[in-house]
Design a protein around this motif. Structure first.
Motif, PDB file in Angstrom:
ATOM      1  N   MET A  21      41.791  24.796  36.526  1.00  0.00           N
ATOM      2  CA  MET A  21      42.440  25.868  35.771  1.00  0.00           C
ATOM      3  C   MET A  21      41.551  27.110  35.716  1.00  0.00           C
ATOM      4  O   MET A  21      42.033  28.246  35.875  1.00  0.00           O
ATOM      5  N   LEU A  22      40.278  26.920  35.507  1.00  0.00           N
ATOM      6  CA  LEU A  22      39.349  28.055  35.470  1.00  0.00           C
ATOM      7  C   LEU A  22      39.326  28.783  36.814  1.00  0.00           C
ATOM      8  O   LEU A  22      39.270  30.022  36.862  1.00  0.00           O
ATOM      9  N   GLU A  23      39.368  28.035  37.892  1.00  0.00           N
ATOM     10  CA  GLU A  23      39.377  28.665  39.208  1.00  0.00           C
ATOM     11  C   GLU A  23      40.689  29.406  39.456  1.00  0.00           C
ATOM     12  O   GLU A  23      40.709  30.455  40.111  1.00  0.00           O
ATOM     13  N   GLU A  24      41.798  28.895  38.932  1.00  0.00           N
ATOM     14  CA  GLU A  24      43.077  29.599  39.044  1.00  0.00           C
ATOM     15  C   GLU A  24      43.038  30.908  38.259  1.00  0.00           C
ATOM     16  O   GLU A  24      43.560  31.929  38.704  1.00  0.00           O
ATOM     17  N   VAL A  25      42.423  30.873  37.085  1.00  0.00           N
ATOM     18  CA  VAL A  25      42.336  32.067  36.244  1.00  0.00           C
ATOM     19  C   VAL A  25      41.497  33.147  36.918  1.00  0.00           C
ATOM     20  O   VAL A  25      41.799  34.346  36.832  1.00  0.00           O
ATOM     21  N   GLY A  26      40.430  32.729  37.584  1.00  0.00           N
ATOM     22  CA  GLY A  26      39.626  33.662  38.346  1.00  0.00           C
ATOM     23  C   GLY A  26      38.672  34.518  37.543  1.00  0.00           C
ATOM     24  O   GLY A  26      38.208  35.553  38.026  1.00  0.00           O
ATOM     25  N   GLN A  27      38.343  34.100  36.315  1.00  0.00           N
ATOM     26  CA  GLN A  27      37.399  34.832  35.476  1.00  0.00           C
ATOM     27  C   GLN A  27      36.021  34.184  35.551  1.00  0.00           C
ATOM     28  O   GLN A  27      35.906  32.970  35.722  1.00  0.00           O
ATOM     29  N   PRO A  28      34.944  34.982  35.400  1.00  0.00           N
ATOM     30  CA  PRO A  28      33.605  34.396  35.424  1.00  0.00           C
ATOM     31  C   PRO A  28      33.425  33.390  34.271  1.00  0.00           C
ATOM     32  O   PRO A  28      33.904  33.623  33.160  1.00  0.00           O
ATOM     33  N   ALA A  81      46.699  36.351  35.410  1.00  0.00           N
ATOM     34  CA  ALA A  81      46.721  35.287  36.413  1.00  0.00           C
ATOM     35  C   ALA A  81      48.127  34.749  36.639  1.00  0.00           C
ATOM     36  O   ALA A  81      48.377  34.053  37.638  1.00  0.00           O
ATOM     37  N   GLY A  82      49.049  35.028  35.714  1.00  0.00           N
ATOM     38  CA  GLY A  82      50.438  34.601  35.875  1.00  0.00           C
ATOM     39  C   GLY A  82      50.649  33.102  35.833  1.00  0.00           C
ATOM     40  O   GLY A  82      51.496  32.564  36.548  1.00  0.00           O
ATOM     41  N   LEU A  83      49.916  32.411  34.980  1.00  0.00           N
ATOM     42  CA  LEU A  83      49.975  30.947  34.933  1.00  0.00           C
ATOM     43  C   LEU A  83      50.802  30.400  33.780  1.00  0.00           C
ATOM     44  O   LEU A  83      50.814  29.194  33.545  1.00  0.00           O
ATOM     45  N   ALA A  84      51.490  31.291  33.061  1.00  0.00           N
ATOM     46  CA  ALA A  84      52.399  30.861  31.990  1.00  0.00           C
ATOM     47  C   ALA A  84      53.522  31.877  31.867  1.00  0.00           C
ATOM     48  O   ALA A  84      53.285  33.086  31.985  1.00  0.00           O
ATOM     49  N   ALA A 156      50.289  26.666  34.644  1.00  0.00           N
ATOM     50  CA  ALA A 156      49.287  25.752  34.100  1.00  0.00           C
ATOM     51  C   ALA A 156      49.838  24.340  33.940  1.00  0.00           C
ATOM     52  O   ALA A 156      49.080  23.364  33.988  1.00  0.00           O
ATOM     53  N   ALA A 157      51.144  24.215  33.764  1.00  0.00           N
ATOM     54  CA  ALA A 157      51.751  22.880  33.659  1.00  0.00           C
ATOM     55  C   ALA A 157      51.562  22.106  34.952  1.00  0.00           C
ATOM     56  O   ALA A 157      51.365  20.883  34.934  1.00  0.00           O
ATOM     57  N   ASP A 158      51.602  22.790  36.087  1.00  0.00           N
ATOM     58  CA  ASP A 158      51.371  22.116  37.369  1.00  0.00           C
ATOM     59  C   ASP A 158      49.920  21.681  37.505  1.00  0.00           C
ATOM     60  O   ASP A 158      49.645  20.613  38.057  1.00  0.00           O
TER      61      ASP A 158
END
Length: 209
Positions: A21-28, A81-84, A156-158
């Motif tokens: 999830m952190l890698e999907e978000v792409g934030q440090p 990130a468009g995850l929700a 994020a559900a995926d």
């Protein structure tokens, strides 16, 4: 200055879900690697998570534990990130449904199977998930609608539910149904998933020669 994002984990844990999830978000973010029985139970970490378990994150002054909660929090904290789905999007209901289905019925049913516990048929009405077969049937129908749980939108559900499917098939606590295999192959090939796996695999303890 943005709030620091700290990730507490162990590569042999559900922390792999949060890493993805952190890698999907792409934030440090900064990783704090913990060991079972030692640093994971030390006072410094118990102040973060009194359960002495991973994963956990600390974002500024905010602490979040539990895999599904971490995924949901990160998706909302970093909306770019468009995850929700947006709160006003009707897909938000499906998003919540599958996140909590994973954290509730799926987690309970799969862990019970792994521990060798089977609910007697006459007691299934008293158990939230009923039976593992019922849970897997619902899950199979959900991923069959694809390509993702929310249709064409990855979320994020995926990350959360997909990780459970992957682990379940790997460790034999879920049947390797064709729908599960196709769905997991699709989501686990995402660049963020591959990066997360590479990072955590590199942190695994070396095998004895």
């Amino acid at each position: 200055m943005a709030d620091e994002l700290v990730f507490y984990t162990n590569p042999m844990s559900r922390g792999r879900i949060a890493r993805w999830m952190l890698e999907e978000v792409g934030q440090p973010y900064r990783t704090e690697l913990l060991d079972y029985g030692t640093t994971m139970k030390a006072p410094a970490y118990l102040a973060i998570n009194p359960m002495g378990k991973v994963p956990a994150i600390k974002h500024g002054d905010t602490v979040v534990t539990e895999g599904a909660a971490i995924c949901a929090y990160l998706a909302d904290a970093f909306p770019a990130a468009g995850l929700a789905p947006a709160p006003t999007d009707r897909k938000r209901g499906d998003y919540y449904r599958w996140l909590f289905f994973g954290a509730g019925p799926v987690e309970a049913a799969v862990v019970n199977k792994a521990m060798g516990f089977e609910v007697p048929e006459e007691r299934r009405r008293a158990i939230g998930y009923g039976s593992l077969d019922a849970v897997l049937d619902v899950l199979e129908r959900a991923v069959a609608k694809g390509p993702y749980l929310l249709g064409d939108t990855f979320s994020a559900a995926d990350v959360y539910l997909g990780s459970q499917i992957g682990w379940g098939m790997m460790f034999g606590t879920m049947e390797e149904r064709p729908g599960f295999k196709d769905y997991y192959a699709r989501i686990s090939s995402r660049p963020a998933a591959l990066r997360a796996t590479e990072i955590d695999d590199a942190l695994m303890p070396a095998k004895p020669a």
